[in-house]
Design a protein around this motif. Structure first.
Motif, short mmCIF file in Angstrom:
data_model
loop_
_atom_site.label_atom_id
_atom_site.label_comp_id
_atom_site.label_asym_id
_atom_site.label_seq_id
_atom_site.Cartn_x
_atom_site.Cartn_y
_atom_site.Cartn_z
N LEU A 148 9.41 -12.33 -7.22
CA LEU A 148 7.96 -12.11 -7.20
C LEU A 148 7.57 -11.24 -6.01
O LEU A 148 6.81 -10.27 -6.16
N LEU A 149 8.07 -11.55 -4.84
CA LEU A 149 7.72 -10.79 -3.65
C LEU A 149 8.20 -9.34 -3.74
O LEU A 149 7.49 -8.41 -3.33
N MET A 150 9.37 -9.13 -4.31
CA MET A 150 9.89 -7.77 -4.44
C MET A 150 9.08 -6.95 -5.43
O MET A 150 8.99 -5.73 -5.32
N GLU A 151 8.45 -7.61 -6.40
CA GLU A 151 7.55 -6.90 -7.32
C GLU A 151 6.38 -6.28 -6.57
O GLU A 151 5.80 -5.28 -7.01
N TYR A 152 6.02 -6.86 -5.42
CA TYR A 152 4.93 -6.36 -4.59
C TYR A 152 5.44 -5.50 -3.43
O TYR A 152 4.68 -5.15 -2.53
N ASN A 153 6.72 -5.15 -3.47
CA ASN A 153 7.33 -4.27 -2.47
C ASN A 153 7.33 -4.89 -1.08
O ASN A 153 7.26 -4.18 -0.06
N VAL A 154 7.41 -6.22 -1.01
CA VAL A 154 7.50 -6.90 0.28
C VAL A 154 8.89 -6.66 0.87
O VAL A 154 9.90 -6.93 0.20
N PRO A 155 8.99 -6.14 2.09
CA PRO A 155 10.31 -5.98 2.72
C PRO A 155 10.85 -7.33 3.18
O PRO A 155 10.40 -7.88 4.20
N TYR A 158 0.81 -1.21 0.00
CA TYR A 158 0.00 0.00 0.00
C TYR A 158 0.85 1.27 0.00
O TYR A 158 0.42 2.31 -0.53
N ALA A 159 2.06 1.20 0.53
CA ALA A 159 2.95 2.37 0.48
C ALA A 159 3.31 2.71 -0.96
O ALA A 159 3.41 3.89 -1.32
N ALA A 160 3.49 1.69 -1.78
CA ALA A 160 3.84 1.92 -3.18
C ALA A 160 2.70 2.56 -3.95
O ALA A 160 2.91 3.10 -5.04
N ARG A 161 1.51 2.53 -3.39
CA ARG A 161 0.32 3.08 -4.05
C ARG A 161 -0.23 4.30 -3.33
O ARG A 161 -1.33 4.74 -3.62
N ALA A 162 0.54 4.85 -2.42
CA ALA A 162 0.04 5.91 -1.55
C ALA A 162 -0.01 7.28 -2.21
O ALA A 162 -0.70 8.18 -1.73
N GLY A 163 0.75 7.47 -3.27
CA GLY A 163 0.75 8.77 -3.93
C GLY A 163 1.70 9.77 -3.33
O GLY A 163 1.78 10.91 -3.78
N LYS A 164 2.43 9.38 -2.28
CA LYS A 164 3.48 10.22 -1.72
C LYS A 164 4.58 9.31 -1.17
O LYS A 164 4.35 8.13 -0.92
N ASP A 165 5.76 9.87 -1.01
CA ASP A 165 6.89 9.06 -0.55
C ASP A 165 6.71 8.63 0.90
O ASP A 165 6.44 9.45 1.78
N MET A 166 6.88 7.35 1.14
CA MET A 166 6.77 6.78 2.48
C MET A 166 8.07 6.10 2.86
O MET A 166 8.80 5.60 2.01
N VAL A 167 8.35 6.09 4.14
CA VAL A 167 9.51 5.40 4.68
C VAL A 167 9.04 4.17 5.46
O VAL A 167 8.16 4.28 6.31
N LEU A 168 9.62 3.02 5.16
CA LEU A 168 9.30 1.79 5.86
C LEU A 168 10.51 1.37 6.68
O LEU A 168 11.60 1.20 6.13
N VAL A 169 10.31 1.21 7.97
CA VAL A 169 11.40 0.83 8.87
C VAL A 169 11.06 -0.53 9.50
O VAL A 169 10.21 -0.61 10.40
N PRO A 170 11.69 -1.62 9.04
CA PRO A 170 11.46 -2.91 9.69
C PRO A 170 11.85 -2.84 11.16
O PRO A 170 12.94 -2.35 11.51
N LEU A 171 10.97 -3.31 12.03
CA LEU A 171 11.20 -3.19 13.47
C LEU A 171 12.04 -4.37 13.96
O LEU A 171 11.57 -5.26 14.68
N ILE A 172 13.30 -4.35 13.60
CA ILE A 172 14.21 -5.44 13.92
C ILE A 172 15.07 -5.15 15.15
O ILE A 172 15.87 -5.99 15.57
#
Length: 274
Positions: free
Chosen positions: A256-263, A201-215
């Motif tokens: 395949l997963l990276m095509e869907y922007n899966v981290p 959904y971030a890739a479709r948000a219409g604005k730049d988003m930052v994703l931080v894996p909570l590791i």
């Protein structure tokens, strides 16, 4: 809930015997019978657009099946009981490792819950839910998910916007989609979502988003999970077939997963990017 070819696999499957239920297993040797939610992007959808749908096609081809057939059921209480448990299908394409309701194959990806915020916000550099920068922020989170415990420990739940866990997405949007809309409109300052949903959904948000894996969380529940395929406990031969497939086709699965922007994360929590 979370949706794989080597030449010898068809022979392994057919060795179970000629027909449904041979050798004590109920796996159809000709049709890949998939249990899935009919409206749960990015995982599965009746349109066939989910990555688990595409993965199912890969599995069918790689295991010598002639076709893929679906038993559709929403991701609500009773999903496993009414699908795999009722022998109406043979595989759940995405299932968290360790859940005792199914038998897990080897994991085919590893991901994490992520903190997501607009790139233009003042949250740059935040890596944990305990970061002081999050104090006073309104954060979206899905009820009952692991991050709620960590947010409670960080005293972030008081202002949180909590979305329901169990919804029938055939009649309403997913909670991840709603959270992303709230984030883009400024209703919330950030969200904590399961990585594959956040990335899609971030890739479709219409604005730049930052994703931080909570590791880097130091308290609360774990944020990183291995995702497997789920089969019935009795279906040992089928599980071995799937494990061999995953091992052989892992690079294609990753693409395949990276095509869907899966981290995607490796076993050392490093991002897989190619």
């Amino acid at each position: 809930m979370l949706g794989l070819a080597v030449s010898f696999l068809p022979h392994t499957v057919l060795a179970q015997g000629a027909g449904l239920g041979a050798a004590g297993e109920l796996v159809d040797p000709d049709v890949l019978r998939v249990c899935a939610d009919p409206s749960n992007m990015p995982f599965s959808d009746q349109s066939g657009d989910g990555f688990e749908d595409k993965l199912a096609n890969m599995v069918a081809e790689g295991t010598g099946r002639k076709s893929v057939a679906y038993t559709w059921f929403p991701s609500i209480t009773g999903f496993v009981r009414n699908t795999l448990g009722a022998n109406r299908c043979d595989i759940i394409m995405g299932y968290a490792q360790g859940d005792e309701l199914v038998q897990n194959t080897n994991a085919y990806y590893r991901s994490a819950y992520v903190l997501i915020y607009a790139k233009a916000s003042d949250l740059a550099g935040v890596e944990t839910l305990a970061d002081p920068k999050l104090a006073g922020k309104r954060i979206g989170v899905v009820e009952g998910t692991p991050p709620t415990a960590n947010m409670a420990a960080a005293k972030l739940m008081g202002k949180a916007k909590v979305y329901p866990l169990m919804v029938d997405t055939r009649v309403m949007p997913s909670m991840a989609e709603l959270a992303m809309k709230d984030l883009t409109t400024g209703t919330i300052d950030a969200a904590v979502l399961w990585g594959p949903m956040a990335g899609y959904y971030a890739a479709r948000a219409g604005k730049d988003m930052v994703l931080v894996p909570l590791i880097h969380e130091q308290r609360g529940q774990r944020m990183v999970y291995r995702i497997t395929m789920g089969v019935r406990p009795a279906d040992q031969s089928f599980k071995r077939v799937l494990n061999a497939f995953i091992k052989d086709k892992q690079p294609e699965i990753d693409r395949l997963l990276m095509e869907y922007n899966v981290p995607l994360l490796d076993e050392r929590d490093r991002r897989i990017t190619q």
